[in-house]
Scaffold this motif. Structure first.
Motif, short mmCIF file in Angstrom:
data_model
loop_
_atom_site.label_atom_id
_atom_site.label_comp_id
_atom_site.label_asym_id
_atom_site.label_seq_id
_atom_site.Cartn_x
_atom_site.Cartn_y
_atom_site.Cartn_z
N GLY A 299 20.61 3.88 -1.11
CA GLY A 299 21.24 4.85 -1.99
C GLY A 299 20.29 5.83 -2.64
N GLU A 300 18.98 5.58 -2.56
CA GLU A 300 18.02 6.51 -3.14
C GLU A 300 17.91 7.77 -2.29
OE1 GLU A 300 14.26 4.73 -3.86
OE2 GLU A 300 15.03 3.26 -5.28
N GLN A 301 17.35 8.81 -2.90
CA GLN A 301 17.18 10.08 -2.21
C GLN A 301 15.70 10.43 -2.07
OE1 GLN A 301 19.41 13.10 -4.28
NE2 GLN A 301 21.40 12.22 -3.74
N CYS A 302 15.36 10.98 -0.93
CA CYS A 302 14.03 11.55 -0.70
C CYS A 302 14.20 13.06 -0.66
CB CYS A 302 13.44 11.03 0.61
SG CYS A 302 13.12 9.26 0.61
N VAL A 303 13.75 13.72 -1.71
CA VAL A 303 14.01 15.15 -1.91
C VAL A 303 12.86 15.98 -1.36
CG1 VAL A 303 14.44 16.94 -3.64
CG2 VAL A 303 15.40 14.63 -3.96
N PHE A 304 13.19 17.05 -0.65
CA PHE A 304 12.20 18.05 -0.23
C PHE A 304 12.84 19.42 -0.44
CE2 PHE A 304 14.71 16.66 3.31
CZ PHE A 304 14.89 17.75 4.16
N GLY A 305 12.30 20.15 -1.42
CA GLY A 305 12.90 21.43 -1.79
C GLY A 305 14.32 21.24 -2.29
N SER A 306 15.24 22.02 -1.74
CA SER A 306 16.64 21.91 -2.15
C SER A 306 17.42 20.92 -1.30
CB SER A 306 17.30 23.29 -2.05
OG SER A 306 17.29 23.75 -0.70
N ARG A 307 16.75 20.25 -0.38
CA ARG A 307 17.40 19.31 0.54
C ARG A 307 16.98 17.88 0.21
NH1 ARG A 307 19.46 22.13 4.87
NH2 ARG A 307 20.91 20.35 4.86
N HIS A 308 17.73 16.92 0.74
CA HIS A 308 17.34 15.53 0.55
C HIS A 308 17.88 14.66 1.67
CE1 HIS A 308 21.37 15.30 -1.41
NE2 HIS A 308 21.37 14.09 -0.88
N LEU A 309 17.22 13.54 1.87
CA LEU A 309 17.68 12.47 2.76
C LEU A 309 18.14 11.30 1.91
CD1 LEU A 309 14.78 12.50 5.38
CD2 LEU A 309 17.12 13.29 5.78
N GLU A 310 19.30 10.75 2.25
CA GLU A 310 19.79 9.56 1.55
C GLU A 310 19.39 8.31 2.31
OE1 GLU A 310 23.96 7.23 0.67
OE2 GLU A 310 24.00 9.44 0.65
N VAL A 311 18.85 7.35 1.60
CA VAL A 311 18.40 6.10 2.22
C VAL A 311 19.59 5.17 2.42
CG1 VAL A 311 16.92 4.07 1.96
CG2 VAL A 311 16.14 6.32 1.13
N ARG A 312 19.75 4.67 3.63
CA ARG A 312 20.77 3.67 3.95
C ARG A 312 20.06 2.41 4.47
NH1 ARG A 312 25.52 6.59 5.70
NH2 ARG A 312 25.76 8.33 4.23
N ALA A 313 20.31 1.29 3.84
CA ALA A 313 19.76 0.02 4.33
C ALA A 313 20.51 -0.36 5.60
CB ALA A 313 19.90 -1.06 3.27
N THR A 314 19.79 -0.50 6.70
CA THR A 314 20.41 -0.87 7.98
C THR A 314 19.63 -2.01 8.64
OG1 THR A 314 19.18 0.99 8.99
CG2 THR A 314 21.51 1.35 8.45
N CYS B 212 14.75 -2.53 7.74
CA CYS B 212 15.08 -1.27 8.40
C CYS B 212 15.93 -0.38 7.50
CB CYS B 212 15.84 -1.52 9.69
SG CYS B 212 14.82 -2.07 11.08
N ILE B 213 15.65 0.91 7.54
CA ILE B 213 16.48 1.89 6.88
C ILE B 213 16.84 3.00 7.85
CG2 ILE B 213 15.61 1.47 4.54
CD1 ILE B 213 13.80 3.94 4.88
N SER B 214 17.94 3.68 7.56
CA SER B 214 18.29 4.93 8.23
C SER B 214 18.35 6.01 7.15
CB SER B 214 19.64 4.81 8.96
OG SER B 214 19.55 3.86 10.01
N LEU B 215 18.22 7.26 7.57
CA LEU B 215 18.12 8.36 6.63
C LEU B 215 19.14 9.43 6.98
CD1 LEU B 215 14.24 8.46 6.85
CD2 LEU B 215 15.52 7.71 4.83
N ALA B 216 20.06 9.70 6.06
CA ALA B 216 21.14 10.65 6.29
C ALA B 216 20.85 11.96 5.56
CB ALA B 216 22.47 10.07 5.81
N LEU B 217 20.91 13.08 6.30
CA LEU B 217 20.70 14.39 5.68
C LEU B 217 21.87 14.71 4.75
CD1 LEU B 217 18.70 16.76 5.65
CD2 LEU B 217 20.08 17.83 7.45
N ASP B 218 21.57 15.46 3.70
CA ASP B 218 22.53 15.69 2.62
C ASP B 218 23.86 16.28 3.06
OD1 ASP B 218 21.74 18.44 3.06
OD2 ASP B 218 20.06 18.09 1.71
N GLY C 102 0.77 -1.23 0.00
CA GLY C 102 0.00 0.00 0.00
C GLY C 102 0.80 1.27 0.00
N ALA C 103 2.13 1.19 -0.07
CA ALA C 103 2.95 2.40 -0.12
C ALA C 103 2.94 2.99 -1.53
CB ALA C 103 4.38 2.10 0.31
N ASP C 104 3.25 4.27 -1.61
CA ASP C 104 3.37 4.94 -2.90
C ASP C 104 4.79 4.84 -3.45
OD1 ASP C 104 0.64 6.27 -3.05
OD2 ASP C 104 1.38 7.04 -1.12
N ARG C 105 5.74 4.67 -2.54
CA ARG C 105 7.14 4.59 -2.97
C ARG C 105 7.86 3.59 -2.08
NH1 ARG C 105 11.62 9.57 -3.19
NH2 ARG C 105 13.36 8.28 -3.92
#
Length: 356
Positions: A95-110, A117-123, A87-90
């Protein structure tokens, strides 16, 4: 950038709001179903456009607010492709990026706590959201949902500890009131994997924790595998205006002890315990009226429909059922006291007839 750290007391869950201050585009990490009203209000007050909700994994201790936030705001639901959720949209991959405006979070498989589980690193490397992988001076457990202690150790070492020592780490939970840590701190002071501890040390530690299963696991995991889709849709129910209520995944409106204590004389308090409990060591809330759960349907006419009702019991289970009975009897303004008298006493709130 706009950043807010939000907390759900019942599950000790942190929810994180990040937004680009110029474009007002936002991402919400690990939302909680019962806190959607709070989160939506904050997003509206800050003038933000919520693009995504991201769950760091399939939670076992609370139901995600992803689906409900999508209903409220039009946001998309994002979760790890390895999570098994529907049921998710994405679906996010390493290694993928979740972009919001000029910023993004990088997806890390953890993986390790769960295999999704994933962790999310700010750009800019300044902060990272570690879910239930790395906690403050701790780690997530590895004894259910395909947990793997070896995988968790490698996740921390290879995906989180590669960040700069100054990188701030924000976990999905903390049970002691701690809010943030850093890579440098955890490298030195984490008792499970800091200092010179090796993989075998870590595995031996976490495989002998002997923790009880989360209380909500039988409800939370199936619901979260569907991204929090609710049988009872609260968006089709009028929002109560008489008090700030939280809507649970079970379809129950709940009220906080703090609000009730501040407004004791403005509501009817119905204690649905048995008489020996009502007069027992836990005490009772001032002005509470005793109507045991088994008698409630027959005695509902004793209550006034023009005044809100708060149902109370020992721990919140019987009183939750009482709210259902009262609604069936035609009472609209009804709420359950979250946590019941156990929580009321634990928070040191006013009581009558209590054992010291």
């Amino acid at each position: 950038m706009i950043f807010r750290q939000l907390f759900d007391q019942q599950s000790s869950t942190y929810t994180y709001l990040l937004a680009d201050s110029a474009t007002r585009e936002a991402i919400l990490i690990d939302p909680v179903f019962e806190q959607v009203r709070r989160d939506t209000a904050l997003i509206e007050e800050l003038g933000l456009h919520l693009l995504y909700t991201i769950d760091t994994h399939v939670h076992a201790d609370h139901v995600t607010g992803a689906w409900l936030l999508k209903r409220h705001t039009g946001s998309q639901i994002a979760i790890s492709a390895a999570s098994g959720a529907q049921g998710a949209d994405r679906y996010l991959n390493h290694g993928e990026q979740c972009v919001f405006g000029s910023r993004h979070l990088e997806v890390r498989a953890t993986p390790g706590h769960t295999n999704g589980c994933i962790s999310l690193a700010l750009d800019d490397g300044s902060m990272m959201f570690t879910g239930d992988c790395l906690l403050i001076r701790g780690t997530g457990r590895t004894d259910f949902q395909h947990g793997d202690a070896h995988a968790m150790f490698r996740s921390v070492q290879n995906q989180i500890f590669i960040q700069p020592d100054t990188c701030l780490l924000y976990p999905a939970h903390d049970y002691r009131g701690l809010t943030v840590t850093s890579v440098g701190e955890e490298r030195r002071f984490n008792p499970r994997l800091g200092g010179e501890l090796c993989e075998d040390d870590f595995v031996g530690y976490v495989t002998n924790l002997r923790l009880p299963h989360p209380k909500q696991i039988d409800i939370a995991v199936p619901a979260n595998l569907k991204c929090g889709v609710a049988t009872n849709d609260p968006t089709q129910t009028a929002e109560p205006e008489w008090a700030p209520l939280a809507y649970t995944f079970a379809g129950i409106w709940e009220i906080s002890p703090q609000w009730l204590e501040d407004n004791l004389r403005s509501v009817q308090i119905v204690d649905v315990r048995e008489p020996d409990e009502f007069n027992g060591p836990l005490g009772r809330i001032p002005a509470a009226q005793l109507i045991s759960l088994g008698d409630l349907a027959a005695r509902a006419s004793e209550l006034k429909k023009e005044r809100p009702i708060v149902a109370v019991c020992r721990a919140g289970g019987r009183s939750a059922q009482a709210t259902v009975i009262l609604r069936q009897a035609g009472f609209n303004d009804v709420a359950n006291l979250a946590g019941g008298m156990l929580r009321w006493r634990a928070e040191g709130r006013v009581v009558e007839n209590a054992a010291m």
